[in-house]
Write an enzyme that holds these catalytic residues in place. Structure first.
Site, PDB file in Angstrom:
ATOM      1  N   ARG A   1       0.830  -1.205   0.000  1.00 44.33           N
ATOM      2  CA  ARG A   1       0.000   0.000   0.000  1.00 44.33           C
ATOM      3  C   ARG A   1       0.871   1.264   0.000  1.00 44.33           C
ATOM      4  O   ARG A   1       0.931   1.987  -0.975  1.00 44.33           O
ATOM      5  CB  ARG A   1      -0.942  -0.015   1.226  1.00 44.33           C
ATOM      6  CG  ARG A   1      -2.069   1.015   1.148  1.00 44.33           C
ATOM      7  CD  ARG A   1      -1.702   2.395   1.690  1.00 44.33           C
ATOM      8  NE  ARG A   1      -1.274   2.369   3.090  1.00 44.33           N
ATOM      9  CZ  ARG A   1      -0.735   3.426   3.692  1.00 44.33           C
ATOM     10  NH1 ARG A   1      -0.571   4.562   3.035  1.00 44.33           N
ATOM     11  NH2 ARG A   1      -0.334   3.340   4.951  1.00 44.33           N
TER      12      ARG A   1
ATOM     13  N   HIS B   1       6.053   4.428  12.385  1.00 51.22           N
ATOM     14  CA  HIS B   1       6.039   4.315  10.924  1.00 51.22           C
ATOM     15  C   HIS B   1       7.139   5.251  10.409  1.00 51.22           C
ATOM     16  O   HIS B   1       6.941   6.459  10.328  1.00 51.22           O
ATOM     17  CB  HIS B   1       4.654   4.733  10.424  1.00 51.22           C
ATOM     18  CG  HIS B   1       4.481   4.666   8.942  1.00 51.22           C
ATOM     19  ND1 HIS B   1       3.839   3.616   8.321  1.00 51.22           N
ATOM     20  CD2 HIS B   1       4.856   5.508   7.952  1.00 51.22           C
ATOM     21  CE1 HIS B   1       3.818   3.819   7.014  1.00 51.22           C
ATOM     22  NE2 HIS B   1       4.432   4.971   6.759  1.00 51.22           N
TER      23      HIS B   1
ATOM     24  N   CYS C   1       6.056   9.199   0.289  1.00 47.53           N
ATOM     25  CA  CYS C   1       4.735   9.824   0.370  1.00 47.53           C
ATOM     26  C   CYS C   1       4.583  10.747  -0.817  1.00 47.53           C
ATOM     27  O   CYS C   1       5.341  11.699  -0.961  1.00 47.53           O
ATOM     28  CB  CYS C   1       4.587  10.604   1.670  1.00 47.53           C
ATOM     29  SG  CYS C   1       3.039  11.546   1.740  1.00 47.53           S
TER      30      CYS C   1
END
Lengths: 292, 292
Positions: free
Chosen positions: A9, A201, A234
């Site tokens: 993901r 994370h 990201c």
């Protein structure tokens, strides 16, 4: 020590070229074969936002995984949850941020608005018998605002836990945090939340991720997110690149005396399988060292 | 926080293709221009062992450096010291190991024999007004023997300090150490030696070097060896590759609140200058991120 594999993901969502559905399925099945027990497989966000994950339902339908592997999927809203329920997943994840500017630019809402929206989503998920994970982006440094106040992270973590999320993953979204920030911010959060409800994370943009894992271990954090091969980053955060690589994390934890249950050689097979389809090598240092 | 730049010696000694003397000089001068104050420039080992550093005297003769830059050179024996004295250096370094097998394979002697040989070298260096640094290889893990007993490291460190070495650099030669080993072994050494007499010499083979720096900082260690760009490794140690990159170390220390005095952009210029001559990119993650 628990590892949440987020490559399929968080890693794949950054890949511009569409990866075929059957490759994604082969990738996730190889990750599970390596011993990973928690895998975030895909996301039911709008295909307009993340075209790479538009085949979320097909990936989930095609997967054959051992019974003890927990699959999770990211859901941004009620519609995403409905699709996740239809796909039969047992665990979903919601995501917000600790920095207002990042929330507005990335989620098009204030932090408070995301939390208000999620309250109903989490309630509905719990009512349907699912469990829910929460992600908080930019817990340490925001690419737009700079250092983030620990109090903001404490507040959003408490809000997520209060609404029924069972684990909050604290994100160093652009990978610039260092151990003193981990200590200060996670230390503050630990006054409001037990360590077993928290995960870290981390991104390895500046090679600091494992030092931050060590700082997390010292604080009693027992769950770490990572991405096989170090795939990812990201797409909405300038300068973000590379999740902490699962290979680097596994080697580090095992050598440090924390068993992971993951077979490094088989994990490398999973990473190389995907890398072969992407047509490039992945940044994990350990992956580069272990036999092909 | 002190950084000892070892790229020109520990890094270059692993490069098979000879680097021209004037390039080495340009490289060292750029390292100094970036703000590095302690640079190990070369080695007076036999050119038969390390052909890359056969031009040690020429490099030293050609260097133009600010007065506050401390140059050191590695000397394996009395002959090396004589050449160093002739070259006018003020600081030399001797090297031994904490693992017998590594010492025998790398230095062709037992640890005790290396120490006996160095006693006269260190005495002569001190008598000539020089200062002496000591390196101890394989302080945590030996590629031949596995984990190394902390007592062995304590003993060789104490012996080196007793003979007049002013700083002992504890090496993770193959880059497989993790923070628990740093804590155990350096913790043991600290019972026999003050923190200000110790340095950590880390390799980043498995991406663990900065986590080990953090473990060192927690123990009060204030001196770290690194190599610009992450050049280097150990030609005699199977599996060793890549010193901790100075760029990665500087970024980590500065962000963690430890000033280094090093200008990252100028440091990157030094690394890229050398990389251009080597015809390849260097492994430092931070180097890869900062503007060319």
């Amino acid at each position: 020590m628990r590892i949440v594999e987020v490559g399929p993901r968080d890693g794949l969502q950054n890949e511009a070229d569409l990866v075929p559905t059957e490759v994604k399925i082969g990738y996730v099945e190889r990750l599970a074969a390596a011993g990973l027990k928690q895998i975030e497989v895909t996301s039911f966000v709008s295909p307009k936002w993340v075209p790479q994950l538009a085949d979320a339902a097909e990936v989930l339908a095609g997967l054959k995984l051992p019974d003890d592997v927990v699959v999770s999927v990211l859901v941004p809203n009620q519609k995403g949850l409905e699709l996740a329920l239809k796909a039969g997943v047992k665990r979903v994840a919601v995501f917000t941020a600790a920095s207002e500017t990042f929330a507005r630019k990335n989620l098009n809402r204030s932090i408070a608005e995301t939390l208000a929206d999620y309250r109903g989503v989490v309630r509905a998920a719990l009512d349907a018998g699912l469990s829910v994970r929460g992600y908080v982006s930019t817990c340490f440094v925001c690419p737009f605002e700079g250092p983030v106040a620990p109090e903001a992270v404490v507040q959003v973590t408490a809000d997520l836990l209060e609404m029924g999320v069972d684990e909050v993953s604290l994100g160093d979204t652009i990978g610039v945090a260092v151990p003193p920030q981990i200590r200060t911010t996670v230390g503050a959060v630990l006054k409001a939340a037990p360590a077993e409800r928290l995960a870290l994370h981390l991104h390895d943009t500046w090679a600091t991720a494992l030092a931050n894992v060590w700082a997390g271990l010292e604080l009693g954090i027992t769950c770490y997110d990572s991405s096989a091969g170090g795939l990812g980053g990201c797409p909405y955060a300038p300068g973000a690149a590379g999740n902490l690589a699962t290979e680097d994390l596994v080697n580090f934890l095992e050598r440090s005396g924390y068993p992971t249950g993951v077979d490094l050689a088989r994990l490398a097979e999973a990473s190389r399988y995907l890398a072969g389809h992407l047509g490039r090598t992945l940044p994990s240092r350990v992956l580069g060292r272990i036999g092909a």
